[in-house]
Motif scaffolding. Structure first.
Motif, mmCIF file in Angstrom:
data_model
loop_
_atom_site.group_PDB
_atom_site.id
_atom_site.type_symbol
_atom_site.label_atom_id
_atom_site.label_comp_id
_atom_site.label_asym_id
_atom_site.label_seq_id
_atom_site.Cartn_x
_atom_site.Cartn_y
_atom_site.Cartn_z
ATOM 1 N N LYS A 72 45.201 40.643 40.068
ATOM 2 C CA LYS A 72 43.885 41.018 40.590
ATOM 3 C C LYS A 72 43.064 41.758 39.539
ATOM 4 O O LYS A 72 41.847 41.557 39.425
ATOM 5 N N GLU A 75 41.757 39.232 37.158
ATOM 6 C CA GLU A 75 40.651 38.468 37.748
ATOM 7 C C GLU A 75 39.362 39.284 37.710
ATOM 8 O O GLU A 75 38.285 38.744 37.410
ATOM 9 N N SER A 103 46.834 32.553 46.510
ATOM 10 C CA SER A 103 46.125 33.279 45.449
ATOM 11 C C SER A 103 46.231 32.535 44.137
ATOM 12 O O SER A 103 45.256 32.439 43.376
#
Length: 543
Positions: A72, A75, A103
Motif C-alpha cells: 500500500k 502504491e 489487491s
C-alpha cells in the motif's frame, strides 16, 4: 501468478543453520517480513524443512499483513512494480486469501498487465468460487481484455451471489454504454444508484447517458448529495462534473461552469501531478536521442505489425483508430499498456546506470518485449492498432526498436482540445494535467515540442494527422494517411461509425456518428468563462 509456496529470492549460497537463526532472531525482534523472507529462502531450497515450515505457517498471516502494508505504501508513492511484488509475496504466504488476491489483481490492472491480473483473480476464485466481489472483478479484467461477453457473464453471475450489487450493475452499464446502448446503460446505472445512492461515480455515469431538462429529478438528487458532504471532499468530484453536464443542457451556464471549476479543483488537489517534473522527464526522453540512433538490425519478424495512434487525449485518437481499423487485415486493440510496460524497465535501467542513450542491445530487448506484448493481444490479424494517446512520450523508443511500426500523431486546434480536456473527468490517473488550465497549456506545449523532436529523428515512421483536415477534407486526408501507414485502402474508412466493436473511451458517442465538422467550436458556448484558459494558451504560444 506466484506459486502456492513462498517465492522469496534464494541467495547464491545458503547456510541453513545461519539462515534459520537469523530468521528466529528477526521473528523475536518483531521483524516479521525479514523472518518470513529467510524462512522462505530455506523452504525454497529444502521444502521439507520442518522448522522453517512450522515457523512460516505460524507467522504467515502476520507476514502477509506486513507485506500488504508495504504494498500500500508503494502504491501511494506510485511505485507499482514494487507494490506488485509485495502483493505477490503476500499471496504466496496466504494462497487464496481473497483480499490479497484481489489487491494483486487490482495493482496489475492499474499497470495494464491484464493477463497477469486475470491469473490473480482466478486464484481467488479457485478458493472462493462464489465470491461476488471476485466475480465482479474478473468481469472488469475480461472487459479490459476485450472479452465483452465473458465479462457480462461474470457480472451477472456476481449479482446472483448477493453482496453489494452496485458494482456489478455499474459494470453492466459500462458494457452497455460501450456497445452504444445508452438506454440500457442508463437503466443499469439507475439500479446501481438505488443500491448505493451515495456513490458519486454512479451519478456521473448516469449523467453521461442522460439528456437533461429543467426540473429533472436527478439534478436535485445530485445537489442534495453534495449538500450532505464537505465541499472539500475529493470523492464528490464526479458529482460536480455530472452537474456541469446537467446544467449545461438546461442552459444554466454560470451554474454549470461553477461546478466544473469545483470538480477540477477537487481532482487537482487529490492528484500528485507536477508540470515541472513532467518537463524534466520530457527533456530526458529527448536527450536519449540527442544523436540519431543507428538503424536497427532486425533479427525477429514483427507480426502483427503495429500502428500506434498517439496524441493528446480528446484530440481525435479514437476516431483515427476506428478509421484505421476499417482497413483490410487490421485489428483495433484499444488503449494497451504494452508500450509503457516494455519501456519502463529500460528507462529505469538507463537512469540507474546513468547512461545517456540506449544501446543496440537495449533496443533489441525493448523490441522483444513489445512483440511479446503485442502478440498477447493479437487475434491473428496482420495489423494491430494500439490507441494509447500518451505513448507519444516514447514514440522515439518505439520507432528505434520497431522500424516496421508507424506512429500516427494527432494534432488539433489548441482551444478545442484544452476545453475538452478541462470538461472531462478521466478514469485513469495518467491525465493529471487536465484539471488545471495552466497545466493544460503547459502540457500541450510539451506535447507539441516532443512530437516535433521525434519527427526530426524518425520522419519516415511518424505520420501526422490534422483533425481539421480529417473532418473537412476527409477522403483526401484519409487516403494519404492509409498510404503513409502502408495499409490498404477501403471505402469503409469513410464510414467509421459503421465499425463494430465496443468503445470504452469517452468518445463512445461521438465516434458512432458520421465524420462531421463543427465540434471545434463547442468551446465558444463558454467563451466568456474561458479567458484564463485562452490567456494560458497564449502565454504558451499555442494560439
Amino acid at each position: 501468478m506466484p506459486s502456492q509456496t513462498t517465492t522469496f529470492a534464494e541467495p547464491p549460497t545458503l547456510d541453513v543453520r545461519k539462515t534459520l537463526a537469523r530468521a528466529d532472531g528477526a521473528r523475536r525482534a518483531g521483524d516479521i517480513t525479514g523472518a518470513a523472507r529467510d524462512y522462505g529462502a530455506v523452504l525454497a531450497r529444502f521444502p521439507g524443512n520442518p522448522r522453517a515450515r512450522k515457523a512460516l505457517a505460524a507467522i504467515g498471516p502476520s507476514a502477509a499483513s506486513a507485506l500488504a502494508d508495504m504494498a500500500k505504501s508503494c502504491e501511494a508513492a506510485h511505485q507499482l512494480d514494487e507494490a506488485v511484488q509485495h502483493w505477490a509475496d503476500a499471496v504466496a504466504l496466504c494462497p487464496g486469501h481473497i483480499a490479497l488476491c484481489l489487491s494483486l489483481c487490482r495493482c496489475l490492472s492499474d499497470m495494464g498487465r491484464n493477463h497477469a491480473a486475470l491469473d490473480a483473480v482466478n486464484e481467488a476464485l479457485r478458493h472462493n468460487p462464489d465470491s461476488a466481489l471476485a466475480l465482479d472483478t474478473k468481469g472488469c479484467v475480461l472487459r479490459d481484455l476485450g472479452q465483452m461477453d465473458a465479462a457480462q457473464a461474470c457480472h451477472r453471475e456476481a449479482l446472483k451471489h448477493g453482496g453489494n450489487t452496485a458494482g456489478p450493475l455499474n459494470h453492466l452499464g459500462v458494457l452497455a454504454r460501450a456497445t452504444g446502448d445508452t438506454d440500457k446503460a442508463a437503466d443499469f446505472f439507475r439500479q446501481a444508484i438505488t443500491a448505493s445512492p451515495g456513490t458519486a461515480s454512479l451519478h456521473h455515469n448516469l449523467a453521461g447517458c442522460t439528456t437533461y431538462r429543467a426540473g429533472d429529478a436527478h439534478i436535485r438528487q445530485m445537489q442534495d448529495q453534495l449538500a450532505d458532504h464537505s465541499s472539500s471532499d475529493p470523492r464528490q468530484a464526479p458529482l460536480h462534473f455530472a452537474l456541469f453536464k446537467a446544467m449545461d443542457e438546461t442552459d444554466d451556464r454560470d451554474g454549470a461552469f461553477a461546478h466544473l471549476l469545483r470538480g477540477n479543483h477537487l481532482r487537482k488537489a487529490s492528484s500528485n501531478f507536477d508540470i515541472a517534473r513532467e518537463a524534466y522527464r520530457f527533456a530526458w526522453y529527448k536527450s536519449l536521442f540527442a544523436e540519431p540512433p543507428a538503424p536497427m538490425q532486425i533479427t525477429n519478424e514483427c507480426e502483427p505489425r503495429p500502428v500506434y495512434v498517439v496524441g493528446l487525449p480528446r484530440s481525435g485518437t479514437t476516431l483515427a483508430e476506428r478509421i484505421l481499423g476499417q482497413t483490410p487485415g487490421a485489428q483495433t486493440a484499444g488503449e494497451l499498456s504494452v508500450v509503457s510496460n516494455a519501456v519502463s524497465p529500460l528507462l529505469r535501467r538507463l537512469q540507474t546506470e546513468g547512461r545517456s542513450a540506449p544501446t543496440r542491445q537495449d533496443l533489441q530487448t525493448l523490441r522483444d518485449r513489445l512483440l511479446s506484448g503485442i502478440k498477447r493481444h493479437s487475434d491473428g490479424s496482420p495489423i494491430l492498432i494500439d490507441k494509447m494517446p500518451l505513448n507519444f512520450r516514447w514514440a522515439g523508443l518505439i520507432c528505434a526498436a520497431m522500424p516496421e511500426a508507424r506512429v500516427v500523431s494527432l494534432s488539433r486546434a489548441p482551444m478545442p482540445v484544452a476545453w475538452s480536456l478541462f470538461r472531462h473527468l478521466f478514469s485513469s490517473h495518467g491525465n493529471g494535467f487536465a484539471y488545471d488550465m495552466a497545466d493544460i497549456a503547459a502540457y500541450m506545449l510539451l506535447h507539441r515540442d516532443m512530437m516535433r523532436f521525434w519527427s526530426t529523428r524518425f520522419a519516415s515512421q511518424i505520420v501526422s494527422l490534422d483533425y481539421a483536415a480529417l473532418v473537412s477534407e476527409t477522403e483526401d486526408t484519409l487516403r494519404e494517411l492509409i498510404d503513409a501507414c502502408d495499409l490498404e485502402w477501403s471505402e469503409a474508412c469513410l464510414n467509421p461509425q459503421a465499425a463494430g466493436g465496443p468503445v470504452l473511451t469517452a468518445s463512445a458517442t461521438q465516434v458512432r456518428r458520421k465524420i462531421y465538422c463543427g465540434s471545434d467550436d463547442d468551446w465558444r458556448r463558454y467563451e466568456a468563462h474561458l479567458s484564463p484558459l485562452a490567456a494560458a494558451l497564449n502565454t504558451a504560444g499555442l494560439t
